[in-house]
Write a protein that holds these residues in place. Structure first.
Motif, PDB file in Angstrom:
ATOM      1  N   GLN A   1       0.868  -1.301  -0.047  1.00 31.50           N
ATOM      2  CA  GLN A   1      -0.216  -0.005   0.232  1.00 31.50           C
ATOM      3  C   GLN A   1       0.782   1.223  -0.009  1.00 31.50           C
ATOM      4  N   SER A   2       1.910   1.268   0.536  1.00 31.11           N
ATOM      5  CA  SER A   2       2.901   2.326   0.857  1.00 31.11           C
ATOM      6  C   SER A   2       3.631   2.622  -0.600  1.00 31.11           C
ATOM      7  N   TYR A   3       3.832   1.771  -1.287  1.00 25.28           N
ATOM      8  CA  TYR A   3       4.284   1.864  -2.878  1.00 25.28           C
ATOM      9  C   TYR A   3       3.170   2.248  -3.775  1.00 25.28           C
ATOM     10  N   TRP A   4       1.979   1.812  -3.406  1.00 25.01           N
ATOM     11  CA  TRP A   4       0.818   2.280  -4.033  1.00 25.01           C
ATOM     12  C   TRP A   4       0.655   3.891  -3.761  1.00 25.01           C
ATOM     13  N   ARG A   5       1.014   4.369  -2.580  1.00 22.03           N
ATOM     14  CA  ARG A   5       0.528   5.608  -2.259  1.00 22.03           C
ATOM     15  C   ARG A   5       1.800   6.763  -2.948  1.00 22.03           C
ATOM     16  N   ILE A   6       2.913   6.009  -2.970  1.00 23.42           N
ATOM     17  CA  ILE A   6       4.091   6.697  -3.524  1.00 23.42           C
ATOM     18  C   ILE A   6       3.795   7.067  -4.991  1.00 23.42           C
ATOM     19  N   LEU A   7       3.303   5.791  -5.597  1.00 21.38           N
ATOM     20  CA  LEU A   7       2.771   6.196  -7.221  1.00 21.38           C
ATOM     21  C   LEU A   7       1.663   7.063  -7.401  1.00 21.38           C
ATOM     22  N   ARG A   8       0.724   7.064  -6.432  1.00 23.12           N
ATOM     23  CA  ARG A   8      -0.280   7.846  -6.517  1.00 23.12           C
ATOM     24  C   ARG A   8       0.178   9.323  -6.259  1.00 23.12           C
ATOM     25  N   ASP A   9       1.002   9.693  -5.216  1.00 26.79           N
ATOM     26  CA  ASP A   9       1.583  11.126  -5.194  1.00 26.79           C
ATOM     27  C   ASP A   9       2.454  11.418  -6.427  1.00 26.79           C
ATOM     28  N   LEU A  10       3.114  10.477  -6.887  1.00 25.14           N
ATOM     29  CA  LEU A  10       3.814  10.810  -8.246  1.00 25.14           C
ATOM     30  C   LEU A  10       2.908  11.300  -9.291  1.00 25.14           C
ATOM     31  N   GLU A  11       1.672  10.673  -9.458  1.00 23.31           N
ATOM     32  CA  GLU A  11       0.913  10.848 -10.577  1.00 23.31           C
ATOM     33  C   GLU A  11       0.059  12.444 -10.319  1.00 23.31           C
ATOM     34  N   ARG A  12      -0.256  12.700  -8.938  1.00 15.95           N
ATOM     35  CA  ARG A  12      -0.709  13.717  -8.480  1.00 15.95           C
ATOM     36  C   ARG A  12       0.183  15.050  -8.889  1.00 15.95           C
ATOM     37  N   ALA A  13       1.734  14.847  -8.471  1.00 15.36           N
ATOM     38  CA  ALA A  13       2.915  15.628  -8.809  1.00 15.36           C
ATOM     39  C   ALA A  13       2.759  15.984 -10.152  1.00 15.36           C
TER      40      ALA A  13
END
Length: 375
Positions: free
Chosen positions: A161-173
């Protein structure tokens, strides 16, 4: 959130569950095989574990809170019944998996909750000793292994889930960066449009006023000035179209000639001095600075003399007739200052003793040894 982002999150959720299956399912199935009393029992529990994984592939607890609560309660009830009746000790796995998925999504401080989950699973497993004797083998089978594996399963899911959040934050950035790029392009377009339209309007205003003065005493000159107005308006229409289709480019030589004509039409003496030639890479930007400065002089100053110096490092425009006091707000030059800085140069303005100077300096610019002077 866009449909593409939602689809990407669903794929990421499935990837999380599948990764968990690859990491945990073989261990769970091996334990089922080792602890089952018959092949029927082993097959049943294995099917239940695999069914849990299939459910988790489309698991969305936030959208189905009642179903989530029922599934979680049922899984803990199964583990409690198996512990009390001394059935298969792997029955904790469904509760561990469901809780492991829920904790990172619904609760804060997930590490503390994961440890609490391990303690809860171990405590339920301890119900085994209500009817059976306490031995090290049974403690390991019903308490230590269920509690430890529950923590392990939930920790693996938390990491995914942490990796998922990192990818989601990168997408938002990435989305924010794209929006910022659009805003910058809009600002650039607005600035260029201001340069074109503002410059033309001041020129037209000047020439119409001049034609009005000449219409009685020099009609031919008045007609000439009005024709130049017509030509200027046509040129502005053409430049606006080029700007809209990203084809607009300024030329420093043309802007120098244009500035000379405008100043002379306004009765301002202009002297243009060259010390070498600037590079083509900076010619357009210097042309924009010259055009903006020319517009500012015609609009704000009561100048009688303007000196334009082209050197091997940039351009300098000095005019007299500047108002005393602090520097006025020059929004167009402020925008150009940022562009010049991005190209490695510096744009400065100064006002002293009735003179106003605008200069652009590029330390890395190269020039030819040619020197000429035009006045």
């Amino acid at each position: 959130m866009s449909s593409t982002s939602i689809a990407a999150q669903r794929r990421m959720h499935r990837a999380t569950v599948l990764t968990t299956v690859v990491a945990i399912a073989p261990v769970a199935l091996a334990i089922v095989a080792m602890t089952s009393q018959s092949w029927r029992e082993g097959l049943g529990f294995s099917a239940g574990i695999l069914l849990t994984f299939l459910v988790l592939l489309e698991f969305a607890p936030m959208r189905h809170p009642r179903s989530t609560a029922l599934a979680l309660g049922f899984s803990f009830l199964v583990w409690a019944i198996c512990a009390v009746l001394a059935l298969n000790p792997v029955a904790f796995f469904g509760a561990a998996m469901l809780s492991g998925v829920l904790i990172p999504q619904l609760l804060r401080r997930p590490l503390s909750w994961i440890i609490g989950l391990g303690v809860l699973i171990a405590a339920i497993g301890a119900l085994y000793f209500l009817n059976e004797p306490v031995t090290w083998v049974n403690v390991v089978r019903y308490v230590l292994i269920p509690g430890g594996l529950s923590v392990f399963v939930a920790a693996v899911i938390l990491m995914m889930q942490s990796y998922w959040r990192i990818l989601r934050d990168l997408e938002r950035a990435q989305e924010a960066e794209a929006e910022l790029g659009i805003m910058r392009e809009r600002m650039r377009f607005a600035s260029d449009l201001h340069d074109i339209q503002g410059h033309t309007l001041h020129v037209v205003n000047l020439k119409i006023a001049l034609a009005e003065e000449l219409v009685t005493r020099d009609p031919e000159r008045a007609v000439t000035e009005l024709r130049e107005v017509y030509t200027q308006v046509e040129e502005t229409i053409r430049e606006t179209k080029n700007l809209a289709y990203a084809r607009r480019r300024l030329n420093l030589r043309a802007e120098l000639e244009n500035a000379r004509n405008l100043f002379e039409a306004a009765g301002v003496s202009v002297r243009i001095t060259r010390h070498g030639e600037v590079t083509d890479g900076h010619s357009e930007l210097l042309g924009q600075v010259l055009r903006e400065t020319t517009t500012n002089i015609l609009r704000h100053a009561d100048s009688g003399q303007v000196t334009i110096t082209i050197s091997e490092t940039g351009i300098e425009i000095i005019n007299d007739g500047a108002d005393p006091g602090p520097l006025p707000a020059l929004n167009g030059l402020e925008t150009l200052r940022a562009r010049v800085a991005n190209e490695g140069g510096a744009l400065t303005v100064a006002q002293a003793e009735g003179e106003f100077s605008t200069s652009v300096h590029f330390p890395t610019m190269t020039a030819s040894p040619e020197e000429s002077s035009l006045s």
